[in-house]
Design a protein around this motif. Sequence first.
Motif, PDB file in Angstrom:
ATOM      1  N   THR A  23       0.874  -1.168   0.000  1.00 23.17           N
ATOM      2  CA  THR A  23       0.000   0.000   0.000  1.00 23.17           C
ATOM      3  C   THR A  23       0.911   1.217   0.000  1.00 23.17           C
ATOM      4  OG1 THR A  23      -0.120   0.042   2.423  1.00 23.17           O
ATOM      5  CG2 THR A  23      -1.879  -1.144   1.261  1.00 23.17           C
ATOM      6  N   GLY A  24       0.408   2.343  -0.467  1.00 19.06           N
ATOM      7  CA  GLY A  24       1.189   3.571  -0.465  1.00 19.06           C
ATOM      8  C   GLY A  24       1.513   4.043  -1.859  1.00 19.06           C
ATOM      9  N   ASN A  25       2.540   4.915  -1.922  1.00 17.25           N
ATOM     10  CA  ASN A  25       2.940   5.487  -3.206  1.00 17.25           C
ATOM     11  C   ASN A  25       4.382   5.958  -3.134  1.00 17.25           C
ATOM     12  OD1 ASN A  25       2.991   8.301  -2.200  1.00 17.25           O
ATOM     13  ND2 ASN A  25       0.772   8.015  -2.044  1.00 17.25           N
ATOM     14  N   VAL A  26       4.923   6.315  -4.288  1.00 24.10           N
ATOM     15  CA  VAL A  26       6.324   6.733  -4.373  1.00 24.10           C
ATOM     16  C   VAL A  26       6.588   7.978  -3.535  1.00 24.10           C
ATOM     17  CG1 VAL A  26       8.069   7.644  -5.958  1.00 24.10           C
ATOM     18  CG2 VAL A  26       6.744   5.657  -6.609  1.00 24.10           C
ATOM     19  N   THR A  27       5.660   8.902  -3.503  1.00 21.64           N
ATOM     20  CA  THR A  27       5.867  10.159  -2.777  1.00 21.64           C
ATOM     21  C   THR A  27       5.945   9.970  -1.273  1.00 21.64           C
ATOM     22  OG1 THR A  27       4.693  11.348  -4.523  1.00 21.64           O
ATOM     23  CG2 THR A  27       4.942  12.478  -2.405  1.00 21.64           C
ATOM     24  N   ASN A  28       5.028   9.200  -0.723  1.00 18.17           N
ATOM     25  CA  ASN A  28       4.946   9.052   0.738  1.00 18.17           C
ATOM     26  C   ASN A  28       5.548   7.761   1.256  1.00 18.17           C
ATOM     27  OD1 ASN A  28       3.513  11.522   1.119  1.00 18.17           O
ATOM     28  ND2 ASN A  28       1.735  10.499   0.251  1.00 18.17           N
ATOM     29  N   GLY A  29       5.937   6.873   0.365  1.00 21.39           N
ATOM     30  CA  GLY A  29       6.505   5.597   0.772  1.00 21.39           C
ATOM     31  C   GLY A  29       5.472   4.483   0.703  1.00 21.39           C
ATOM     32  N   TYR A  30       5.945   3.278   0.801  1.00 17.59           N
ATOM     33  CA  TYR A  30       5.102   2.098   0.720  1.00 17.59           C
ATOM     34  C   TYR A  30       5.158   1.334   2.034  1.00 17.59           C
ATOM     35  CZ  TYR A  30       4.945   2.698  -4.308  1.00 17.59           C
ATOM     36  OH  TYR A  30       4.735   3.196  -5.567  1.00 17.59           O
ATOM     37  N   THR A  31       4.086   0.647   2.328  1.00 17.41           N
ATOM     38  CA  THR A  31       4.076  -0.328   3.403  1.00 17.41           C
ATOM     39  C   THR A  31       3.944  -1.688   2.736  1.00 17.41           C
ATOM     40  OG1 THR A  31       3.080   1.175   4.997  1.00 17.41           O
ATOM     41  CG2 THR A  31       2.848  -1.176   5.438  1.00 17.41           C
ATOM     42  N   ILE A  32       4.885  -2.561   3.032  1.00 18.52           N
ATOM     43  CA  ILE A  32       4.875  -3.916   2.502  1.00 18.52           C
ATOM     44  C   ILE A  32       4.533  -4.838   3.664  1.00 18.52           C
ATOM     45  CG2 ILE A  32       6.209  -5.717   1.351  1.00 18.52           C
ATOM     46  CD1 ILE A  32       5.930  -3.169  -0.345  1.00 18.52           C
ATOM     47  N   SER A  33       3.506  -5.652   3.478  1.00 14.24           N
ATOM     48  CA  SER A  33       3.057  -6.561   4.535  1.00 14.24           C
ATOM     49  C   SER A  33       3.150  -8.001   4.071  1.00 14.24           C
ATOM     50  CB  SER A  33       1.601  -6.270   4.908  1.00 14.24           C
ATOM     51  OG  SER A  33       1.461  -4.946   5.343  1.00 14.24           O
ATOM     52  N   LEU A  34       3.525  -8.868   4.999  1.00 14.22           N
ATOM     53  CA  LEU A  34       3.554 -10.295   4.734  1.00 14.22           C
ATOM     54  C   LEU A  34       3.273 -11.008   6.045  1.00 14.22           C
ATOM     55  CD1 LEU A  34       4.210 -12.600   2.679  1.00 14.22           C
ATOM     56  CD2 LEU A  34       6.529 -12.568   3.629  1.00 14.22           C
ATOM     57  N   THR A  35       2.282 -11.868   6.038  1.00  8.22           N
ATOM     58  CA  THR A  35       1.987 -12.683   7.213  1.00  8.22           C
ATOM     59  C   THR A  35       2.754 -13.989   7.090  1.00  8.22           C
ATOM     60  OG1 THR A  35      -0.208 -11.716   7.424  1.00  8.22           O
ATOM     61  CG2 THR A  35       0.168 -13.822   8.534  1.00  8.22           C
ATOM     62  N   VAL A  36       3.543 -14.287   8.114  1.00  9.11           N
ATOM     63  CA  VAL A  36       4.379 -15.481   8.105  1.00  9.11           C
ATOM     64  C   VAL A  36       4.088 -16.258   9.390  1.00  9.11           C
ATOM     65  CG1 VAL A  36       6.746 -16.357   8.092  1.00  9.11           C
ATOM     66  CG2 VAL A  36       6.174 -14.264   6.835  1.00  9.11           C
ATOM     67  N   GLY A  37       3.659 -17.483   9.247  1.00 12.33           N
ATOM     68  CA  GLY A  37       3.439 -18.329  10.421  1.00 12.33           C
ATOM     69  C   GLY A  37       4.752 -18.936  10.879  1.00 12.33           C
ATOM     70  N   VAL A  38       5.087 -18.754  12.145  1.00 17.26           N
ATOM     71  CA  VAL A  38       6.325 -19.307  12.686  1.00 17.26           C
ATOM     72  C   VAL A  38       6.016 -19.995  14.008  1.00 17.26           C
ATOM     73  CG1 VAL A  38       8.635 -18.783  13.560  1.00 17.26           C
ATOM     74  CG2 VAL A  38       7.717 -17.490  11.627  1.00 17.26           C
ATOM     75  N   ASP A  39       6.447 -21.229  14.134  1.00 19.51           N
ATOM     76  CA  ASP A  39       6.314 -21.969  15.383  1.00 19.51           C
ATOM     77  C   ASP A  39       7.558 -21.681  16.213  1.00 19.51           C
ATOM     78  OD1 ASP A  39       6.183 -23.745  17.464  1.00 19.51           O
ATOM     79  OD2 ASP A  39       5.915 -25.523  16.207  1.00 19.51           O
ATOM     80  N   THR A  40       7.409 -20.866  17.248  1.00 20.80           N
ATOM     81  CA  THR A  40       8.582 -20.466  18.056  1.00 20.80           C
ATOM     82  C   THR A  40       9.118 -21.581  18.918  1.00 20.80           C
ATOM     83  OG1 THR A  40       7.138 -19.576  19.782  1.00 20.80           O
ATOM     84  CG2 THR A  40       7.939 -18.022  18.104  1.00 20.80           C
ATOM     85  N   THR A  41       8.474 -22.743  18.922  1.00 18.82           N
ATOM     86  CA  THR A  41       9.037 -23.893  19.646  1.00 18.82           C
ATOM     87  C   THR A  41       9.946 -24.727  18.749  1.00 18.82           C
ATOM     88  OG1 THR A  41       7.164 -25.359  19.142  1.00 18.82           O
ATOM     89  CG2 THR A  41       6.999 -23.990  21.134  1.00 18.82           C
ATOM     90  N   THR A  42      10.094 -24.302  17.492  1.00 18.04           N
ATOM     91  CA  THR A  42      10.970 -24.996  16.552  1.00 18.04           C
ATOM     92  C   THR A  42      12.395 -25.008  17.082  1.00 18.04           C
ATOM     93  OG1 THR A  42       9.608 -24.301  14.703  1.00 18.04           O
ATOM     94  CG2 THR A  42      11.855 -24.990  14.189  1.00 18.04           C
ATOM     95  N   THR A  43      13.063 -26.125  16.967  1.00 11.42           N
ATOM     96  CA  THR A  43      14.461 -26.230  17.370  1.00 11.42           C
ATOM     97  C   THR A  43      15.330 -25.598  16.284  1.00 11.42           C
ATOM     98  OG1 THR A  43      14.021 -28.283  18.538  1.00 11.42           O
ATOM     99  CG2 THR A  43      16.316 -27.821  17.994  1.00 11.42           C
ATOM    100  N   SER A  44      16.288 -24.779  16.709  1.00  4.47           N
ATOM    101  CA  SER A  44      17.182 -24.134  15.754  1.00  4.47           C
ATOM    102  C   SER A  44      17.951 -25.161  14.958  1.00  4.47           C
ATOM    103  CB  SER A  44      18.154 -23.215  16.492  1.00  4.47           C
ATOM    104  OG  SER A  44      19.105 -22.711  15.597  1.00  4.47           O
ATOM    105  N   ARG A  45      18.132 -24.860  13.678  1.00  2.88           N
ATOM    106  CA  ARG A  45      18.947 -25.714  12.817  1.00  2.88           C
ATOM    107  C   ARG A  45      20.165 -24.931  12.344  1.00  2.88           C
ATOM    108  NH1 ARG A  45      14.805 -27.870   8.597  1.00  2.88           N
ATOM    109  NH2 ARG A  45      16.704 -27.686   7.413  1.00  2.88           N
ATOM    110  N   GLY A  46      20.639 -24.033  13.169  1.00  2.00           N
ATOM    111  CA  GLY A  46      21.861 -23.306  12.833  1.00  2.00           C
ATOM    112  C   GLY A  46      21.733 -22.383  11.661  1.00  2.00           C
ATOM    113  N   GLY A  47      20.575 -21.724  11.511  1.00  3.71           N
ATOM    114  CA  GLY A  47      20.378 -20.766  10.437  1.00  3.71           C
ATOM    115  C   GLY A  47      19.888 -21.365   9.137  1.00  3.71           C
ATOM    116  N   ARG A  48      19.588 -22.659   9.113  1.00  2.00           N
ATOM    117  CA  ARG A  48      19.083 -23.289   7.886  1.00  2.00           C
ATOM    118  C   ARG A  48      17.583 -23.272   7.858  1.00  2.00           C
ATOM    119  NH1 ARG A  48      22.774 -28.113   8.873  1.00  2.00           N
ATOM    120  NH2 ARG A  48      24.749 -27.107   8.577  1.00  2.00           N
TER     121      ARG A  48
END
Length: 145
Positions: free
Chosen positions: A120-145
């Motif tokens: 949403t938005g425009n070149v003059t005032n800037g844009y807002t970019i939105s993305l909904t991402v589901g993340v399970d915070t109990t996930t075990t880290s895989r070292g950045g993979r």
Amino acid sequence: MALRPGRPLLLYSDGAQDQNYLRGVQIADAAGRVRFTSIFPACYAGRWPHIHFEVYPDQGSITDAGNTIATSQVALPDDVSRQVYAQSGYEQSIRNMSGLSLRGDNVFRDGGANQLGAATGNVTNGYTISLTVGVDTTTTSRGGR
């Protein structure tokens, strides 16, 4: 995230405006949302315009990339990218984006089905970019993979 073409560099949050390395950290609010303010990224050769992000399980984990539980990218919309790249200072991005497509990108081969941000938005005032991402915070880290 708010993206502003042709504006002075503002990185992610108050207090970081004097930085120029385009990295930042935010702690999610109670609803799991974060907000970054930045410049609109240039398009480099061979890659669709995008922004990287990583998710960590908690605030104490953010100083070690090995603790990352999710890593992804937000693909920026074609029409918005072309409007921004028509502005002064983005001439190389116009050349780099010519001939590119989301499906041809080595990350967004599915056309960005789950990674294409809404704008949403425009070149003059800037844009807002939105993305909904589901993340399970109990996930075990895989070292950045």
